[in-house]
Design a protein around this motif. Structure first.
Motif, PDB file in Angstrom:
ATOM      1  N   ALA A 131       0.813  -1.219   0.000  1.00 41.17           N
ATOM      2  CA  ALA A 131       0.000   0.000   0.000  1.00 41.17           C
ATOM      3  C   ALA A 131       0.842   1.262   0.000  1.00 41.17           C
ATOM      4  CB  ALA A 131      -0.921   0.005   1.220  1.00 41.17           C
ATOM      5  N   LEU A 132       2.162   1.092   0.066  1.00 38.41           N
ATOM      6  CA  LEU A 132       3.071   2.239   0.137  1.00 38.41           C
ATOM      7  C   LEU A 132       3.483   2.673  -1.260  1.00 38.41           C
ATOM      8  CD1 LEU A 132       5.995   2.771   2.568  1.00 38.41           C
ATOM      9  CD2 LEU A 132       6.457   2.890   0.123  1.00 38.41           C
ATOM     10  N   GLU A 133       3.446   3.977  -1.503  1.00 35.58           N
ATOM     11  CA  GLU A 133       3.886   4.523  -2.784  1.00 35.58           C
ATOM     12  C   GLU A 133       4.896   5.631  -2.541  1.00 35.58           C
ATOM     13  OE1 GLU A 133       1.652   7.104  -5.977  1.00 35.58           O
ATOM     14  OE2 GLU A 133       1.257   4.979  -6.392  1.00 35.58           O
ATOM     15  N   LEU A 134       6.010   5.553  -3.269  1.00 35.53           N
ATOM     16  CA  LEU A 134       7.108   6.502  -3.108  1.00 35.53           C
ATOM     17  C   LEU A 134       7.268   7.290  -4.401  1.00 35.53           C
ATOM     18  CD1 LEU A 134       9.324   6.790  -0.748  1.00 35.53           C
ATOM     19  CD2 LEU A 134      10.845   5.648  -2.359  1.00 35.53           C
ATOM     20  N   ASP A 135       7.252   8.613  -4.301  1.00 36.47           N
ATOM     21  CA  ASP A 135       7.468   9.491  -5.451  1.00 36.47           C
ATOM     22  C   ASP A 135       8.905   9.988  -5.392  1.00 36.47           C
ATOM     23  OD1 ASP A 135       7.550  11.380  -7.416  1.00 36.47           O
ATOM     24  OD2 ASP A 135       5.897  12.594  -6.675  1.00 36.47           O
ATOM     25  N   LEU A 136       9.769   9.432  -6.246  1.00 34.62           N
ATOM     26  CA  LEU A 136      11.177   9.780  -6.213  1.00 34.62           C
ATOM     27  C   LEU A 136      11.432  11.225  -6.599  1.00 34.62           C
ATOM     28  CD1 LEU A 136      12.739   6.575  -7.818  1.00 34.62           C
ATOM     29  CD2 LEU A 136      12.663   7.181  -5.412  1.00 34.62           C
ATOM     30  N   ASN A 137      10.631  11.756  -7.492  1.00 35.90           N
ATOM     31  CA  ASN A 137      10.836  13.134  -7.933  1.00 35.90           C
ATOM     32  C   ASN A 137      10.428  14.131  -6.850  1.00 35.90           C
ATOM     33  OD1 ASN A 137      11.770  12.180 -10.356  1.00 35.90           O
ATOM     34  ND2 ASN A 137       9.909  12.622 -11.498  1.00 35.90           N
ATOM     35  N   ILE A 157      16.231   6.581   4.321  1.00 39.27           N
ATOM     36  CA  ILE A 157      16.297   5.147   4.639  1.00 39.27           C
ATOM     37  C   ILE A 157      15.213   4.384   3.884  1.00 39.27           C
ATOM     38  CG2 ILE A 157      15.845   3.465   6.473  1.00 39.27           C
ATOM     39  CD1 ILE A 157      17.361   5.295   8.369  1.00 39.27           C
ATOM     40  N   LEU A 158      13.999   4.918   3.886  1.00 35.85           N
ATOM     41  CA  LEU A 158      12.894   4.244   3.193  1.00 35.85           C
ATOM     42  C   LEU A 158      13.148   4.181   1.696  1.00 35.85           C
ATOM     43  CD1 LEU A 158      10.087   2.944   3.447  1.00 35.85           C
ATOM     44  CD2 LEU A 158       9.109   5.226   3.121  1.00 35.85           C
ATOM     45  N   GLU A 159      13.643   5.256   1.114  1.00 34.44           N
ATOM     46  CA  GLU A 159      13.939   5.289  -0.318  1.00 34.44           C
ATOM     47  C   GLU A 159      14.970   4.230  -0.683  1.00 34.44           C
ATOM     48  OE1 GLU A 159      14.597   8.985  -3.177  1.00 34.44           O
ATOM     49  OE2 GLU A 159      16.430   8.498  -2.099  1.00 34.44           O
TER      50      GLU A 159
END
Length: 246
Positions: A131-137, A157-159
């Motif tokens: 359910a986790l979404e990471l936006d690198l930009n 750390i999460l990235e």
């Protein structure tokens, strides 16, 4: 993400470092090609930005030595050399991308992000684990579509965990990523960061994404995947200990 900048012109290096840090990159700079090769041998970088004209050895030689040492870190050449043969030679040596000076800062950031994503097996700037979404930009995190507020160190750390999902990351790797060998705190600080990050994830319904691999480090797993994570009682003991450290 951590970038090694290899640039002999100190004014250019200072300007570029500021541009990259504004985009939330951690930057290490060296003016020496020889030192760049040694740094790549001993530290884990996500990208190299390399000028071909250096004071000691040519940038082409830096690329060749890195590739001969089986260092797969993506290399973006950013050089004042504009002739086609310079680009051909750089790509032949093992460069991944080539930009000429003067450069557009926005394009440089976009190309850097794209190279780092592709090197980790991702083509999109948005990465999802359960359910986790990471936006690198945008450096944003959401869980079930709702924002998750993290400190800079927690996000870093999460990235790193998400980009290297499935790989065990040691505490040394986290320290290297967060501090780059400069004024590093004691290793137990990583346990504190992980503990706080786990609690924030658990509070928004994304528990058990980060598993402990005893004696080795931590790993990001898919929410529905099986793992040999520690039993709840053992994890409680660990988190209580890190809370005392904090």
């Amino acid at each position: 993400m951590r970038i090694l900048l290899v640039e002999s012109d100190l004014n250019s290096a200072a300007s570029l470092t500021q541009t990259l840090r504004t985009a939330s990159f951690t930057v290490d700079h060296t003016a020496s090609g020889e030192e760049a090769v040694e740094m790549l041998r001993h530290y884990d970088y996500d990208l190299v930005i390399l000028e071909l004209i250096l004071n000691d050895i040519e940038g082409y030689e830096v690329i060749r030595r890195a590739r001969l040492a089986r260092i797969s870190t993506p290399i973006l050449v950013l050089s004042g050399l504009v002739r086609p043969q310079a680009k051909i030679s750089a790509f032949s040596a093992g460069a991944d991308d080539y930009m000429t000076k003067p450069y557009d800062s926005g394009e440089l950031i976009a190309r850097s992000q794209a190279l780092m994503r592709r090197s980790r097996g991702f083509s999109e700037p948005r990465l999802q684990v359960g359910a986790l979404e990471l936006d690198l930009n945008g450096k944003n995190v959401t869980v079930h579509g709702k924002p998750l507020h993290l400190t800079g160190k927690e996000y870093a750390i999460l990235e790193l965990l998400v980009l290297r999902k499935g790989a065990v990351l040691t505490k040394d790797a986290f320290l290297n990523h967060l501090y780059g060998g400069i004024d590093e705190p004691e290793m137990k600080i990583i346990d504190v960061f992980i503990c706080k990050l786990r609690r924030k994830l658990q509070a928004v319904g994304a528990s058990d994404l980060i598993a402990t691999v005893w004696g080795r480090g931590y790993i990001m797993r898919d929410e529905n995947s099986r793992t040999d994570a520690p039993a709840p009682a053992t994890r409680l003991k660990e988190e209580t200990a890190t809370e005392v450290v904090a």
